[in-house]
Design a protein around this motif. Structure first.
Motif, PDB file in Angstrom:
ATOM      1  N   UNK A  72     -60.732  -7.665  20.703  1.00 13.20           N
ATOM      2  CA  UNK A  72     -61.049  -8.985  20.157  1.00 13.20           C
ATOM      3  C   UNK A  72     -61.719  -8.889  18.798  1.00 13.20           C
ATOM      4  N   UNK A  73     -62.669  -7.982  18.662  1.00 14.25           N
ATOM      5  CA  UNK A  73     -63.358  -7.814  17.377  1.00 14.25           C
ATOM      6  C   UNK A  73     -62.349  -7.424  16.298  1.00 14.25           C
ATOM      7  N   UNK A  74     -61.472  -6.471  16.594  1.00 14.20           N
ATOM      8  CA  UNK A  74     -60.464  -6.067  15.607  1.00 14.20           C
ATOM      9  C   UNK A  74     -59.500  -7.211  15.298  1.00 14.20           C
ATOM     10  N   UNK A  75     -59.084  -7.950  16.323  1.00 12.38           N
ATOM     11  CA  UNK A  75     -58.143  -9.053  16.112  1.00 12.38           C
ATOM     12  C   UNK A  75     -58.769 -10.170  15.282  1.00 12.38           C
ATOM     13  N   UNK A  77     -63.604 -18.511  14.007  1.00  7.81           N
ATOM     14  CA  UNK A  77     -64.624 -18.240  15.026  1.00  7.81           C
ATOM     15  C   UNK A  77     -64.664 -19.334  16.086  1.00  7.81           C
ATOM     16  N   UNK A  78     -64.529 -20.591  15.667  1.00  4.68           N
ATOM     17  CA  UNK A  78     -64.560 -21.699  16.624  1.00  4.68           C
ATOM     18  C   UNK A  78     -63.357 -21.647  17.560  1.00  4.68           C
ATOM     19  N   UNK A  79     -62.193 -21.346  17.020  1.00  6.35           N
ATOM     20  CA  UNK A  79     -61.008 -21.215  17.873  1.00  6.35           C
ATOM     21  C   UNK A  79     -61.201 -20.113  18.914  1.00  6.35           C
ATOM     22  N   UNK A  80     -61.696 -18.977  18.443  1.00  5.70           N
ATOM     23  CA  UNK A  80     -61.913 -17.864  19.375  1.00  5.70           C
ATOM     24  C   UNK A  80     -62.920 -18.258  20.457  1.00  5.70           C
ATOM     25  N   UNK A  81     -64.045 -18.804  20.047  1.00  7.23           N
ATOM     26  CA  UNK A  81     -65.082 -19.153  21.015  1.00  7.23           C
ATOM     27  C   UNK A  81     -64.604 -20.227  21.984  1.00  7.23           C
ATOM     28  N   UNK A  82     -63.867 -21.207  21.489  1.00  3.25           N
ATOM     29  CA  UNK A  82     -63.348 -22.257  22.352  1.00  3.25           C
ATOM     30  C   UNK A  82     -62.385 -21.684  23.390  1.00  3.25           C
ATOM     31  N   UNK A  83     -61.511 -20.778  22.938  1.00  2.00           N
ATOM     32  CA  UNK A  83     -60.493 -20.232  23.842  1.00  2.00           C
ATOM     33  C   UNK A  83     -61.059 -19.224  24.828  1.00  2.00           C
ATOM     34  N   UNK A  84     -61.907 -18.307  24.366  1.00  4.01           N
ATOM     35  CA  UNK A  84     -62.357 -17.194  25.199  1.00  4.01           C
ATOM     36  C   UNK A  84     -63.771 -17.357  25.745  1.00  4.01           C
ATOM     37  N   UNK A  85     -64.512 -18.343  25.257  1.00  2.00           N
ATOM     38  CA  UNK A  85     -65.862 -18.626  25.758  1.00  2.00           C
ATOM     39  C   UNK A  85     -66.746 -17.381  25.763  1.00  2.00           C
ATOM     40  N   UNK A  86     -66.697 -16.656  24.640  1.00  2.00           N
ATOM     41  CA  UNK A  86     -67.542 -15.480  24.526  1.00  2.00           C
ATOM     42  C   UNK A  86     -68.129 -15.423  23.126  1.00  2.00           C
ATOM     43  N   UNK A  87     -69.411 -15.712  23.031  1.00  2.13           N
ATOM     44  CA  UNK A  87     -70.063 -15.795  21.724  1.00  2.13           C
ATOM     45  C   UNK A  87     -70.382 -14.422  21.146  1.00  2.13           C
ATOM     46  N   UNK A  88     -70.437 -13.408  21.998  1.00  2.00           N
ATOM     47  CA  UNK A  88     -70.779 -12.063  21.508  1.00  2.00           C
ATOM     48  C   UNK A  88     -69.790 -11.575  20.456  1.00  2.00           C
ATOM     49  N   UNK A 109     -68.607  -9.075   9.074  1.00  2.00           N
ATOM     50  CA  UNK A 109     -68.068  -9.701   7.871  1.00  2.00           C
ATOM     51  C   UNK A 109     -69.134  -9.808   6.783  1.00  2.00           C
ATOM     52  N   UNK A 110     -70.307 -10.273   7.158  1.00  2.00           N
ATOM     53  CA  UNK A 110     -71.388 -10.399   6.176  1.00  2.00           C
ATOM     54  C   UNK A 110     -71.803  -9.035   5.627  1.00  2.00           C
ATOM     55  N   UNK A 111     -71.891  -8.039   6.492  1.00  2.00           N
ATOM     56  CA  UNK A 111     -72.271  -6.695   6.018  1.00  2.00           C
ATOM     57  C   UNK A 111     -71.244  -6.169   5.027  1.00  2.00           C
ATOM     58  N   UNK A 112     -69.963  -6.309   5.369  1.00  2.00           N
ATOM     59  CA  UNK A 112     -68.922  -5.824   4.478  1.00  2.00           C
ATOM     60  C   UNK A 112     -68.943  -6.591   3.161  1.00  2.00           C
ATOM     61  N   UNK A 113     -69.050  -7.903   3.235  1.00  2.00           N
ATOM     62  CA  UNK A 113     -69.055  -8.723   2.020  1.00  2.00           C
ATOM     63  C   UNK A 113     -70.256  -8.412   1.132  1.00  2.00           C
ATOM     64  N   UNK A 114     -71.418  -8.312   1.746  1.00  2.00           N
ATOM     65  CA  UNK A 114     -72.629  -8.018   0.963  1.00  2.00           C
ATOM     66  C   UNK A 114     -72.603  -6.607   0.397  1.00  2.00           C
ATOM     67  N   UNK A 115     -72.121  -5.655   1.186  1.00  2.00           N
ATOM     68  CA  UNK A 115     -72.054  -4.277   0.695  1.00  2.00           C
ATOM     69  C   UNK A 115     -71.093  -4.167  -0.484  1.00  2.00           C
ATOM     70  N   UNK A 116     -69.945  -4.800  -0.371  1.00  2.00           N
ATOM     71  CA  UNK A 116     -68.969  -4.764  -1.468  1.00  2.00           C
ATOM     72  C   UNK A 116     -69.526  -5.455  -2.706  1.00  2.00           C
ATOM     73  N   UNK A 117     -70.152  -6.605  -2.525  1.00  2.00           N
ATOM     74  CA  UNK A 117     -70.677  -7.329  -3.687  1.00  2.00           C
ATOM     75  C   UNK A 117     -71.825  -6.578  -4.353  1.00  2.00           C
ATOM     76  N   UNK A 118     -72.651  -5.874  -3.594  1.00  2.00           N
ATOM     77  CA  UNK A 118     -73.746  -5.118  -4.225  1.00  2.00           C
ATOM     78  C   UNK A 118     -73.223  -3.868  -4.918  1.00  2.00           C
TER      79      UNK A 118
END
Length: 156
Positions: free
Chosen positions: A15-18, A124-135, A144-153
């Motif tokens: 799921x994380x990879x998808x 994220x909303x589609x995934x959470x709605x369908x699979x009911x797993x917030x983790x 995503x934030x780590x990758x985006x921030x690391x690339x931007x820095x």
């Protein structure tokens, strides 16, 4: 929060990879559209944030972690589920929670910071709605934030 559905560990991994892969493809598509319409990726506010985080990698990790947890609990865990109860329409709830998520990021300065988070929130909303797993969405948001921030820095 909706009641969490439990899955085998490999379902979480897949799921994380998808979800992450879907984010990459969708956001590249959105970026191409925005650039095609002449919108600039440059944001003075994001450049300020980048400078602060470049000087403090620990703050960068803390920022990505807290955003991943708090934004997902707020927008997917609380707002999405409340909108579904209020409107009795899952599609509208997903759309409106994504719009709010995008608008929350607009203060960073440009159309990329509105459209990108809208798309991220929608996926994220589609995934959470369908699979009911917030983790999974919390992990993907953090990554995503780590990758985006690391690339931007690195590039500024």
């Amino acid at each position: 929060l909706w009641e969490e559905k439990k899955y085998n560990w490999w379902v979480y991994l897949v799921s994380v990879f998808a979800v992450y892969g879907t984010l990459i493809v969708a956001l590249i598509f959105v970026a191409l559209i925005l650039v095609g319409f002449g919108f600039s990726r440059d944001s003075s506010k994001m450049q300020e944030v980048t400078e602060i985080l470049r000087a403090n990698k620990g703050l960068m990790v803390f920022t990505a972690l807290t955003a991943g947890v708090m934004e997902e609990l707020t927008f997917r865990g609380y707002i999405l589920s409340r909108f579904e109860l209020l409107f009795r329409n899952s599609g509208l709830a997903i759309f409106l929670s994504s719009v709010l998520f995008g608008l929350m990021h607009f203060g960073y300065g440009n159309m990329f910071q509105l459209a990108g988070p809208f798309v991220i929130g929608f996926i994220f909303a589609l995934y959470y709605w369908k699979f009911r797993n917030i983790k999974v969405v919390i992990i993907c948001h953090f990554l995503w934030d780590m990758m985006s921030l690391a690339v931007s820095t690195m590039k500024h």
